[in-house]
Design an enzyme around this catalytic site. Structure first.
Site, mmCIF file in Angstrom:
data_model
loop_
_atom_site.group_PDB
_atom_site.id
_atom_site.type_symbol
_atom_site.label_atom_id
_atom_site.label_comp_id
_atom_site.label_asym_id
_atom_site.label_seq_id
_atom_site.Cartn_x
_atom_site.Cartn_y
_atom_site.Cartn_z
ATOM 1 N N GLY A 1 0.820 -1.197 0.000
ATOM 2 C CA GLY A 1 0.000 0.000 0.000
ATOM 3 C C GLY A 1 0.860 1.254 0.000
ATOM 4 O O GLY A 1 2.051 1.215 0.329
ATOM 5 N N CYS A 2 0.249 2.374 -0.366
ATOM 6 C CA CYS A 2 0.998 3.630 -0.445
ATOM 7 C C CYS A 2 1.393 4.138 0.947
ATOM 8 O O CYS A 2 2.563 4.478 1.176
ATOM 9 C CB CYS A 2 0.191 4.684 -1.198
ATOM 10 S SG CYS A 2 -1.528 4.854 -0.663
ATOM 11 N N TYR A 3 0.452 4.164 1.866
ATOM 12 C CA TYR A 3 0.786 4.577 3.231
ATOM 13 C C TYR A 3 1.843 3.672 3.871
ATOM 14 O O TYR A 3 2.801 4.155 4.485
ATOM 15 C CB TYR A 3 -0.457 4.590 4.114
ATOM 16 C CG TYR A 3 -1.327 5.817 4.016
ATOM 17 C CD1 TYR A 3 -0.798 7.104 4.193
ATOM 18 C CD2 TYR A 3 -2.697 5.711 3.795
ATOM 19 C CE1 TYR A 3 -1.610 8.225 4.132
ATOM 20 C CE2 TYR A 3 -3.518 6.830 3.730
ATOM 21 C CZ TYR A 3 -2.968 8.091 3.901
ATOM 22 O OH TYR A 3 -3.771 9.200 3.842
#
Length: 346
Positions: A149-151
């Site tokens: 995921g980006c986070y």
């Protein structure tokens, strides 16, 4: 030449893959799928995609795609991705999944946080978490990649070296992260329309964000302890970018020089992680359009707290760029191929 297919090519991550792969000298996009736009040319929907303009969107039929491609990128929602991954693997293709379906190793944790049954739990043991700077050798041998995921990408890369070196207190980690609106995907949602987002700044999913267990899983592996973190997300009225400010207590007798040296040494050979000089902290504008993760560090001697600031482009290093980085490793290409883009500024 490696032939690849993009499943769900009309979303932000699918379009970003087209943008990146347009300049990849060793890859041909041989198929793009979209149930909604099936039968139409890419150029009819996205006229800026010149190289791939004649490709026709088709239904995501694994047997048909297997005749055209050796690897697929899954740019479809969680839940749907697991079932699709199973079908494509059975058809003999390698899979890079940009959804959350294979990121969590524990089926029960996935089902708790995502409120749905896992459609292919038998594949979880073979899925490799696609954070190249940490799991490079496993990625090279993998057939199924769980693209991070980006986070989690922005949050874990700064912390992993310090946890491995045991320089920070594991129970003290607080992550305060902000994302541009594209992080929520391309589907229409009332809370994401211009008048709702513009001139606003808000926290959301406080203490309940689905990326929390993914972050904890990666950091727990790094520290060899069962970690829990405080993770708070915010929506910023910009198109793309993530800025994460991370706090952790330093262990005794640790100074800033030791902390900085740990980061610099750990990422010394990494093309896509940049440790900034003392006193310099990243802006999202400085990584926009790139596969870079830029990291700044400050040690507050007064509070004994380490402050890390990281910035990525959520659609590139946080999604499609990292997926191409993983593909390069799986195919034996130079890792930076098609990803050596300079930041877009302004």
């Amino acid at each position: 030449m490696l032939n690849v297919a993009i499943i769900g090519a009309t979303g932000y991550t699918g379009l970003e893959l087209l943008r990146i792969l347009a300049k990849h000298p060793e890859v041909e996009v041989s198929a793009v799928t979209s149930r909604k736009e099936a039968g139409k040319k890419v150029a009819e929907i996205f006229p800026f995609e010149g190289k791939f303009g004649e490709l026709i969107f088709e239904e995501p039929a694994p047997e048909k795609i297997a005749q055209k491609a050796e690897l697929v990128f899954l740019c479809v929602p969680h839940g749907a991705a697991a079932k699709a991954a199973k079908s494509f693997l059975e058809a003999g293709l390698k899979v890079i999944d940009l959804s959350a379906d294979f990121r969590l190793k524990d089926q029960s944790i996935y089902e708790t946080w995502y409120k749905t049954a896992h459609e292919a739990p038998e594949l979880l043991p073979q899925a490799v978490y696609g954070l190249p700077e940490i799991y490079r050798e496993e990625i090279k041998r993998a057939k199924l990649i769980a693209n991070p995921g980006c986070y989690p990408t922005a949050s874990t890369l700064p912390l992993i070296p310090l946890l491995k070196a045991r320089l920070i207190q594991e129970e003290s980690i607080i992550i305060d992260a902000k994302s541009g609106v594209s992080g929520a995907g391309r589907s229409a949602k009332l809370r994401l329309i211009f008048c709702e987002v513009n001139e606003d700044f808000c926290a959301y999913n406080v203490a309940t964000h689905r990326h929390t267990p993914e972050i904890e899983q990666v950091l727990s592996e790094a520290s060899r302890k069962n970690l829990k973190v405080n993770f708070t997300t915010h929506l910023v009225p910009m198109n793309r970018g993530i800025l994460a400010t991370i706090y952790a207590k330093a262990k005794e007798n640790i100074d800033e020089k030791t902390l900085r040296s740990c980061l610099v040494d750990f990422y010394a050979d990494e093309v896509f992680v940049k440790i900034l000089p003392e006193g310099i902290f990243p802006n999202t504008a400085h990584v926009r359009g790139t596969n870079l993760c830029a990291i700044g560090l400050k040690f507050d001697q007064r509070t004994r707290r380490v402050i890390l600031v990281s910035a990525i482009d959520n659609l590139v290093k946080g999604a499609s760029g990292q997926a191409v980085q993983n593909m390069n490793l799986m195919a034996g290409f130079p890792e930076e191929l098609a990803l050596d883009t300079r930041p877009l500024f302004p």
